[in-house]
Design a protein around this motif. Sequence first.
Motif, PDB file in Angstrom:
ATOM      1  N   TRP A  20      -6.065  -9.409   9.723  1.00 57.03           N
ATOM      2  CA  TRP A  20      -5.130  -8.918   8.723  1.00 57.03           C
ATOM      3  C   TRP A  20      -5.420  -7.450   8.462  1.00 57.03           C
ATOM      4  O   TRP A  20      -6.480  -6.940   8.823  1.00 57.03           O
ATOM      5  CB  TRP A  20      -5.219  -9.727   7.432  1.00 57.03           C
ATOM      6  N   CYS A  30      -0.553 -10.123   7.698  1.00 57.46           N
ATOM      7  CA  CYS A  30      -1.268 -11.099   8.520  1.00 57.46           C
ATOM      8  C   CYS A  30      -0.989 -10.798   9.985  1.00 57.46           C
ATOM      9  O   CYS A  30       0.170 -10.658  10.392  1.00 57.46           O
ATOM     10  CB  CYS A  30      -0.816 -12.517   8.171  1.00 57.46           C
ATOM     11  N   ARG A  52      -2.884 -14.754   0.502  1.00 50.62           N
ATOM     12  CA  ARG A  52      -3.619 -13.620  -0.053  1.00 50.62           C
ATOM     13  C   ARG A  52      -4.302 -14.043  -1.349  1.00 50.62           C
ATOM     14  O   ARG A  52      -3.675 -14.627  -2.229  1.00 50.62           O
ATOM     15  CB  ARG A  52      -2.689 -12.445  -0.313  1.00 50.62           C
ATOM     16  N   LEU A  57      -7.343 -11.971   2.874  1.00 47.19           N
ATOM     17  CA  LEU A  57      -6.540 -13.099   3.362  1.00 47.19           C
ATOM     18  C   LEU A  57      -7.462 -14.302   3.483  1.00 47.19           C
ATOM     19  O   LEU A  57      -8.619 -14.171   3.918  1.00 47.19           O
ATOM     20  CB  LEU A  57      -5.926 -12.765   4.719  1.00 47.19           C
TER      21      LEU A  57
END
Length: 382
Positions: A20, A30, A52, A57
């Motif tokens: 990410w 992503c 998130r 992430l």
Amino acid sequence: MTEGVTLDRDVIDGVSARYWAMQDDGRIRCDVCPRECKLKDGQRGLCFVRARRGDELVLTTYGRASGYCIDPIEKKPLNHFLPGTPVLSFGTAGCNLTCKFCQNWDISKSREMDRLMDQAPPGAIAAAAKKTGCRSVAYTYNDPVIFLEYAVDVAAACHEQGIANVAVTAGYIKEAAREEFFARMDAVNLDLKAFTEDFYRSLCTASLDSVKETAVYLVKERKTWVELTTLLIPGENDSEAELEALTQWVSETLGPDVPLHFTAFHPDYRMRDKPRTPVETLLKAHAIGKAAGLNYVYTGNVHHEETGSTYCPQCGTKVIGRDWYTLSDWGIGQGGHCTHCGGVIAGRFEPKPGDWGPKRKPVRLAEFAKHWQAAQQAQQQQ
């Protein structure tokens, strides 16, 4: 690029994810698949499992699955990888494609985390596979690229136990993530859903070119064992022109020894207005594939022993007889050679086939996880 889905709650549980990047506008992109979902805090991507949390992430389904089952390896389908052996199969929830014809929609389209019944660390899954006599573990039911971090950890644990890894995937994944994900996969069934960009855009919201890139990478660069599957949907991807284009591309670009499975569609999910695929359509596709020079073309989801069996491309002898998932004839000797003429049969074979047959056996991982954790604790105390 896809916008994220905002959740009702502020906190998202999960483990740190990879692939990410923080964007100039403050969103996180992503980079697992070409969809490149851009997320604000508290949002999930289209796959629903990568989310998130603050400035990172996370994978929300690490260590949790929608269930485990021992299947015949031919069910994946893989006809040239350890034939007749049992494979421990599992998936999670969610998917990074939106196929209107999904045959596993209750799992892959799930937005309910309570569908994830069984919990197990990677080592427990490897231990369960070994204890139950499985030769491999399959990441399937939904697309495993979306739970990449969990899949690669399980795969590493499996290799430590001498267990092979099988990915059943649509191959919609970006280059960097692709290299890590497939590095530990011993075999792949790649779902080539059609051979037109229009089909991928309108019915899957994805890209054919990205999938073709994955196929070429696996066969030409990684040299992973790959078999392809195309679900034939009446009026959508079963024209002679498309089948000729698809099979010619496989033969010329990937090579004639890559097995291709044409399987029958049944009305499901958001495509219930289409009829089941006629057997005649599958047989037509089989003939077109053979005419294109493919050595191994199969039909699936129908009972047709002749086109479900494997024949030596040199002498035509039936070397593996298949009646659904039950094996009969066996004419493959040491090193994967035809016992009649000595010709090479492409694949990964052992001297004798397994005898698992068509059985399907659900497995609860709770007990395996309990024993594995106890063993780990005992080892640490030594």
